[in-house]
Design a protein around this motif. Sequence first.
Motif, PDB file in Angstrom:
ATOM      1  N   GLU A 103       0.984  -1.381   0.176  1.00  0.00           N
ATOM      2  CA  GLU A 103       0.296   0.406  -0.375  1.00  0.00           C
ATOM      3  C   GLU A 103       0.593   1.460   0.012  1.00  0.00           C
ATOM      4  O   GLU A 103       0.777   2.563  -1.018  1.00  0.00           O
ATOM      5  CB  GLU A 103      -1.075   0.017   0.869  1.00  0.00           C
ATOM      6  CG  GLU A 103      -0.197  -0.325   2.449  1.00  0.00           C
ATOM      7  CD  GLU A 103      -1.315  -0.588   3.607  1.00  0.00           C
ATOM      8  OE1 GLU A 103      -1.785   0.900   4.345  1.00  0.00           O
ATOM      9  OE2 GLU A 103      -1.519  -2.008   3.731  1.00  0.00           O
ATOM     10  N   ASP A 104       2.064   0.830   1.035  1.00  0.00           N
ATOM     11  CA  ASP A 104       2.839   2.898   0.088  1.00  0.00           C
ATOM     12  C   ASP A 104       3.469   2.653  -0.902  1.00  0.00           C
ATOM     13  O   ASP A 104       4.149   3.581  -1.346  1.00  0.00           O
ATOM     14  CB  ASP A 104       3.945   1.714   1.404  1.00  0.00           C
ATOM     15  CG  ASP A 104       3.266   2.728   3.564  1.00  0.00           C
ATOM     16  OD1 ASP A 104       1.815   2.383   3.126  1.00  0.00           O
ATOM     17  OD2 ASP A 104       4.133   1.719   3.863  1.00  0.00           O
ATOM     18  N   ASN A 113       2.392   1.948  -3.142  1.00  0.00           N
ATOM     19  CA  ASN A 113       1.199   2.590  -3.851  1.00  0.00           C
ATOM     20  C   ASN A 113       0.940   3.957  -4.370  1.00  0.00           C
ATOM     21  O   ASN A 113       0.828   4.568  -5.371  1.00  0.00           O
ATOM     22  CB  ASN A 113      -0.042   1.231  -4.054  1.00  0.00           C
ATOM     23  CG  ASN A 113      -0.003  -0.016  -4.400  1.00  0.00           C
ATOM     24  OD1 ASN A 113       0.482  -0.464  -5.111  1.00  0.00           O
ATOM     25  ND2 ASN A 113      -0.891  -0.376  -3.737  1.00  0.00           N
ATOM     26  N   LYS A 114       1.136   4.630  -2.941  1.00  0.00           N
ATOM     27  CA  LYS A 114       1.333   5.571  -2.746  1.00  0.00           C
ATOM     28  C   LYS A 114       1.990   6.242  -3.556  1.00  0.00           C
ATOM     29  O   LYS A 114       1.666   7.454  -3.743  1.00  0.00           O
ATOM     30  CB  LYS A 114       0.699   5.595  -1.217  1.00  0.00           C
ATOM     31  CG  LYS A 114      -0.119   6.676  -0.550  1.00  0.00           C
ATOM     32  CD  LYS A 114      -0.581   6.727   0.966  1.00  0.00           C
ATOM     33  CE  LYS A 114       0.606   7.925   2.093  1.00  0.00           C
ATOM     34  NZ  LYS A 114       0.159   7.198   2.985  1.00  0.00           N
ATOM     35  N   LYS A 115       3.239   5.997  -2.997  1.00  0.00           N
ATOM     36  CA  LYS A 115       4.422   6.271  -3.853  1.00  0.00           C
ATOM     37  C   LYS A 115       4.288   6.382  -5.266  1.00  0.00           C
ATOM     38  O   LYS A 115       4.335   7.684  -5.922  1.00  0.00           O
ATOM     39  CB  LYS A 115       6.032   5.949  -3.663  1.00  0.00           C
ATOM     40  CG  LYS A 115       6.439   6.210  -1.850  1.00  0.00           C
ATOM     41  CD  LYS A 115       7.504   5.553  -1.706  1.00  0.00           C
ATOM     42  CE  LYS A 115       7.752   5.871  -0.303  1.00  0.00           C
ATOM     43  NZ  LYS A 115       9.195   5.068   0.703  1.00  0.00           N
ATOM     44  N   GLN A 121       1.753   6.819  -6.946  1.00  0.00           N
ATOM     45  CA  GLN A 121       0.516   7.733  -7.266  1.00  0.00           C
ATOM     46  C   GLN A 121       1.460   9.753  -7.392  1.00  0.00           C
ATOM     47  O   GLN A 121       0.507   9.805  -7.669  1.00  0.00           O
ATOM     48  CB  GLN A 121      -0.922   7.694  -6.685  1.00  0.00           C
ATOM     49  CG  GLN A 121      -1.532   6.454  -6.618  1.00  0.00           C
ATOM     50  CD  GLN A 121      -2.562   6.061  -5.894  1.00  0.00           C
ATOM     51  OE1 GLN A 121      -2.987   6.141  -4.223  1.00  0.00           O
ATOM     52  NE2 GLN A 121      -3.560   4.947  -6.351  1.00  0.00           N
ATOM     53  N   GLU A 122       1.606   8.921  -6.119  1.00  0.00           N
ATOM     54  CA  GLU A 122       2.471  10.683  -5.532  1.00  0.00           C
ATOM     55  C   GLU A 122       2.907  11.059  -6.952  1.00  0.00           C
ATOM     56  O   GLU A 122       3.175  12.155  -7.581  1.00  0.00           O
ATOM     57  CB  GLU A 122       3.380  10.956  -4.137  1.00  0.00           C
ATOM     58  CG  GLU A 122       2.132  10.450  -3.050  1.00  0.00           C
ATOM     59  CD  GLU A 122       2.931  10.292  -2.258  1.00  0.00           C
ATOM     60  OE1 GLU A 122       4.272  10.572  -1.953  1.00  0.00           O
ATOM     61  OE2 GLU A 122       1.395  10.251  -0.421  1.00  0.00           O
TER      62      GLU A 122
END
Length: 158
Positions: free
Chosen positions: A142-143, A145-147, A149-150
């Motif tokens: 999940e981390d 994926n977040k990176k 997206q950012e």
Amino acid sequence: MSGMITEELKAKAEYYYGDEKCQEKSKFLLQEVGLPRGLLPLKDIIECGYVEETGFVWLKQKKKIEHCFEKIGKLVSYAPEITAFVEKGKIKKLTGVKTKELLLWVTLNEISLDEPHNEKLVCKTSAGLFRTFPASAFELQEDLNKKEQEQQQPPISN
């Protein structure tokens, strides 16, 4: 080993019981010291604690588990009790964590981020041997994926 976690120590510590709460707290602590949150993929955590003044941490799980970090093909064994001292970018005096090197299980006693880039984790044994791995191999999906997206978001311009 378990003699380390005395009532005296607990009197100075912030500690929790139950898998859900301990999962949340251990991931939060790893994040606070700047380490990947997937570094301690424990299961059925019974108790965890943290002594802020010394950085001492303990985690107790129901039984020993083995976890394979797929991206680097590394098998890691986590004992029922894990203890360590944490500070910014580093886990020192680690107990209860072993990694498989060729045919042998090797005890890790320190994990730290490479300075100044913080893109690699250096895993050391008490014998002074060490291996370096990409820190991203220990991130939670999940981390990551977040990176991603950012990084895909265009910068906001005025």
